[in-house]
Design an enzyme around this catalytic site. Structure first.
Site, PDB file in Angstrom:
ATOM      1  N   GLU A 156      14.926 -28.280 -13.786  1.00  0.00           N
ATOM      2  CA  GLU A 156      14.000 -28.835 -14.788  1.00  0.00           C
ATOM      3  C   GLU A 156      14.242 -28.126 -16.123  1.00  0.00           C
ATOM      4  O   GLU A 156      14.521 -26.925 -16.147  1.00  0.00           O
ATOM      5  CB  GLU A 156      12.568 -28.543 -14.314  1.00  0.00           C
ATOM      6  CG  GLU A 156      11.480 -28.887 -15.318  1.00  0.00           C
ATOM      7  CD  GLU A 156      10.093 -28.326 -14.913  1.00  0.00           C
ATOM      8  OE1 GLU A 156      10.022 -27.214 -14.329  1.00  0.00           O
ATOM      9  OE2 GLU A 156       9.095 -28.999 -15.201  1.00  0.00           O
ATOM     10  N   ASN A 172       8.738 -34.663 -20.225  1.00  0.00           N
ATOM     11  CA  ASN A 172       9.537 -33.744 -19.409  1.00  0.00           C
ATOM     12  C   ASN A 172      10.363 -34.649 -18.493  1.00  0.00           C
ATOM     13  O   ASN A 172       9.831 -35.256 -17.566  1.00  0.00           O
ATOM     14  CB  ASN A 172       8.587 -32.833 -18.622  1.00  0.00           C
ATOM     15  CG  ASN A 172       9.304 -31.736 -17.872  1.00  0.00           C
ATOM     16  OD1 ASN A 172      10.503 -31.837 -17.626  1.00  0.00           O
ATOM     17  ND2 ASN A 172       8.575 -30.714 -17.471  1.00  0.00           N
ATOM     18  N   LYS A 214       8.347 -36.830 -15.910  1.00  0.00           N
ATOM     19  CA  LYS A 214       7.435 -36.089 -15.023  1.00  0.00           C
ATOM     20  C   LYS A 214       6.004 -36.615 -15.107  1.00  0.00           C
ATOM     21  O   LYS A 214       5.438 -36.731 -16.201  1.00  0.00           O
ATOM     22  CB  LYS A 214       7.482 -34.610 -15.390  1.00  0.00           C
ATOM     23  CG  LYS A 214       6.686 -33.680 -14.484  1.00  0.00           C
ATOM     24  CD  LYS A 214       6.957 -32.233 -14.881  1.00  0.00           C
ATOM     25  CE  LYS A 214       6.249 -31.211 -14.022  1.00  0.00           C
ATOM     26  NZ  LYS A 214       6.573 -29.831 -14.450  1.00  0.00           N
ATOM     27  N   GLU A 250       2.170 -27.284 -20.319  1.00  0.00           N
ATOM     28  CA  GLU A 250       2.815 -28.603 -20.143  1.00  0.00           C
ATOM     29  C   GLU A 250       1.882 -29.738 -20.552  1.00  0.00           C
ATOM     30  O   GLU A 250       2.327 -30.763 -21.058  1.00  0.00           O
ATOM     31  CB  GLU A 250       3.282 -28.780 -18.699  1.00  0.00           C
ATOM     32  CG  GLU A 250       4.483 -27.921 -18.364  1.00  0.00           C
ATOM     33  CD  GLU A 250       5.175 -28.383 -17.097  1.00  0.00           C
ATOM     34  OE1 GLU A 250       5.622 -29.545 -17.039  1.00  0.00           O
ATOM     35  OE2 GLU A 250       5.267 -27.580 -16.154  1.00  0.00           O
ATOM     36  N   CYS A 267       9.627 -30.631 -10.553  1.00  0.00           N
ATOM     37  CA  CYS A 267       8.832 -29.431 -10.293  1.00  0.00           C
ATOM     38  C   CYS A 267       7.481 -29.695  -9.623  1.00  0.00           C
ATOM     39  O   CYS A 267       7.428 -29.939  -8.435  1.00  0.00           O
ATOM     40  CB  CYS A 267       8.667 -28.607 -11.570  1.00  0.00           C
ATOM     41  SG  CYS A 267       8.071 -26.936 -11.173  1.00  0.00           S
ATOM     42  N   ASN A 293      10.842 -25.004 -12.483  1.00  0.00           N
ATOM     43  CA  ASN A 293      10.632 -23.675 -13.095  1.00  0.00           C
ATOM     44  C   ASN A 293       9.274 -23.234 -12.575  1.00  0.00           C
ATOM     45  O   ASN A 293       8.241 -23.746 -13.023  1.00  0.00           O
ATOM     46  CB  ASN A 293      10.510 -23.770 -14.623  1.00  0.00           C
ATOM     47  CG  ASN A 293      11.818 -23.995 -15.338  1.00  0.00           C
ATOM     48  OD1 ASN A 293      12.463 -23.067 -15.821  1.00  0.00           O
ATOM     49  ND2 ASN A 293      12.208 -25.255 -15.432  1.00  0.00           N
TER      50      ASN A 293
HETATM   51  N1  CDT Z   1       7.183 -26.415 -14.050  1.00  0.00           N
HETATM   52  C1  CDT Z   1       6.189 -26.582 -13.161  1.00  0.00           C
HETATM   53  O1  CDT Z   1       5.757 -27.712 -12.916  1.00  0.00           O
HETATM   54  N2  CDT Z   1       5.692 -25.471 -12.585  1.00  0.00           N
HETATM   55  C2  CDT Z   1       4.572 -25.501 -11.690  1.00  0.00           C
HETATM   56  C3  CDT Z   1       3.802 -24.242 -11.749  1.00  0.00           C
HETATM   57  C4  CDT Z   1       2.461 -24.453 -11.172  1.00  0.00           C
HETATM   58  S1  CDT Z   1       1.760 -23.004 -10.606  1.00  0.00           S
HETATM   59  C5  CDT Z   1       1.277 -23.455  -9.007  1.00  0.00           C
HETATM   60  C6  CDT Z   1       4.972 -25.724 -10.233  1.00  0.00           C
HETATM   61  O2  CDT Z   1       4.323 -26.538  -9.566  1.00  0.00           O
HETATM   62  O3  CDT Z   1       5.891 -25.084  -9.738  1.00  0.00           O
END
Ligand code: CDT
Length: 309
Positions: free
Chosen positions: A47, A107, A124, A143, A169, A194
């Site tokens: 991502e 995204n 996304k 985000e 993600c 990420n």
């Molecule tokens: N980039 C991204 O979507 N990161 C989120 C962090 C959330 S913290 C639970 C993820 O779901 O990995």
């Protein structure tokens, strides 16, 4: 005709704010070279692969924010990836921040075929985090401020000899993501992530970060009889530790290959795109066993409501 596709999850180590796109693309190209030597036909990048994970910072200057976004794809900086795809006969998935000609921010991920042509785009849908500055956090997760919710749904594309879908993600934690693609007979879901190890609103979850990553991807794979390729950008990036564990997961729900480092690393597996067939004909024969009339609440209700007292 063979339904074996050799796939690589091209995990990236940290990308600093000061690293230009040309440097990151150079790292990605050397992974493509290495993948070619291993007979890889599809390589999956993370991502927001081209820059550092900028939603960790609160920014007000729109020009500074837009500097993390791509206005065109391919661009001068990313064209070498497309040229390498065509030269090597290797498809790829790439996550990046998209700024449309109308000024909209998403995204986004794209799927590129073996000729270097974009065949699929996904924006996304499940955006985690918050929209306002929350200074109490060790780092931000903005985000919801910097991106709009994706407006393309979850597509599945017939390419590379199979049916391919994309997610990004946080999407991987939601069963709906996989099911919408499962209903389009997806055979391989590609996703980049990420994921900070530390979750400021729920630090008690931190010790389970790896487990939840595996659990969600393995569950999605099994319940939809699909391959899942999850690729991390990871390691310590600008003081924030990001989870690795990039994985290639079979339709059986088993992890076939997984990263050992938190740096640039290729995770490779020979994937039989027919492996899900026996599940799709038996336990998860959707046409035979699903009962959508009984699932109405899933699309009618967003938040949970307790039963009446
Ligand atoms: N980039 C991204 O979507 N990161 C989120 C962090 C959330 S913290 C639970 C993820 O779901 O990995």
């Amino acid at each position: 005709m063979s339904r074996i596709l050799t796939v690589a999850a091209a995990q990236l180590g940290p990308v600093a704010r000061s690293h230009p796109r040309s440097q990151v693309v150079g790292r990605m190209l050397s992974m493509m070279e290495q993948a070619r030597g291993n007979g890889v036909g599809l390589i999956v990048f993370p991502e927001l692969a081209l820059t550092t994970f900028f939603p960790r910072w609160y920014m007000e200057d729109q020009a500074a924010i837009d500097a993390f976004f791509e206005r065109e794809m391919p661009s001068n900086e990313t064209r070498p990836l497309f040229e390498a795809a065509a030269r090597f006969g290797m498809g790829f998935y790439l996550g990046y921040a998209e700024l449309t000609p109308e000024g909209r921010h998403f995204n986004t991920s794209i799927l590129v075929d073996r000729s270097g042509r974009i065949v699929g785009k996904y924006r996304k849908i499940h955006l985690p985090g918050h929209a306002e500055h929350e200074p109490w956090r060790a780092f931000q997760h903005l985000e919801k401020r910097y991106f709009e919710v994706g407006n393309l749904g979850w597509g599945v594309w017939r390419t590379l000899g199979g049916n391919f879908g994309m997610a990004i993600c946080n999407d991987r934690r939601w069963p709906e993501t996989y099911r919408v693609m499962g209903l389009q007979d997806v055979e391989m879901v590609l996703l980049g992530y990420n994921t900070p190890w530390h979750n400021p609103p729920a630090p008690d979850h931190d010790r389970l970060s790896e487990f939840h990553n595996q659990l969600s991807m393995q569950g999605g794979a099994y319940a939809n009889a699909t391959w899942v390729v999850g690729t991390a950008k990871c390691g310590e990036e600008e003081g924030c530790k990001l989870l690795g564990n990039s994985s290639i997961i079979a339709p059986t729900g088993e992890v076939v290959a997984r990263a050992l480092t938190e740096d640039d690393e290729l995770v490779i597996a020979r994937c039989d795109l027919d492996l899900g067939l026996s599940y799709k004909k038996s336990t998860f024969n959707f046409a035979r066993h699903r009962q959508p009339d009984q699932y109405q609440m899933i699309v009618e209700r967003t938040g949970a409501e307790p039963p009446a007292a």
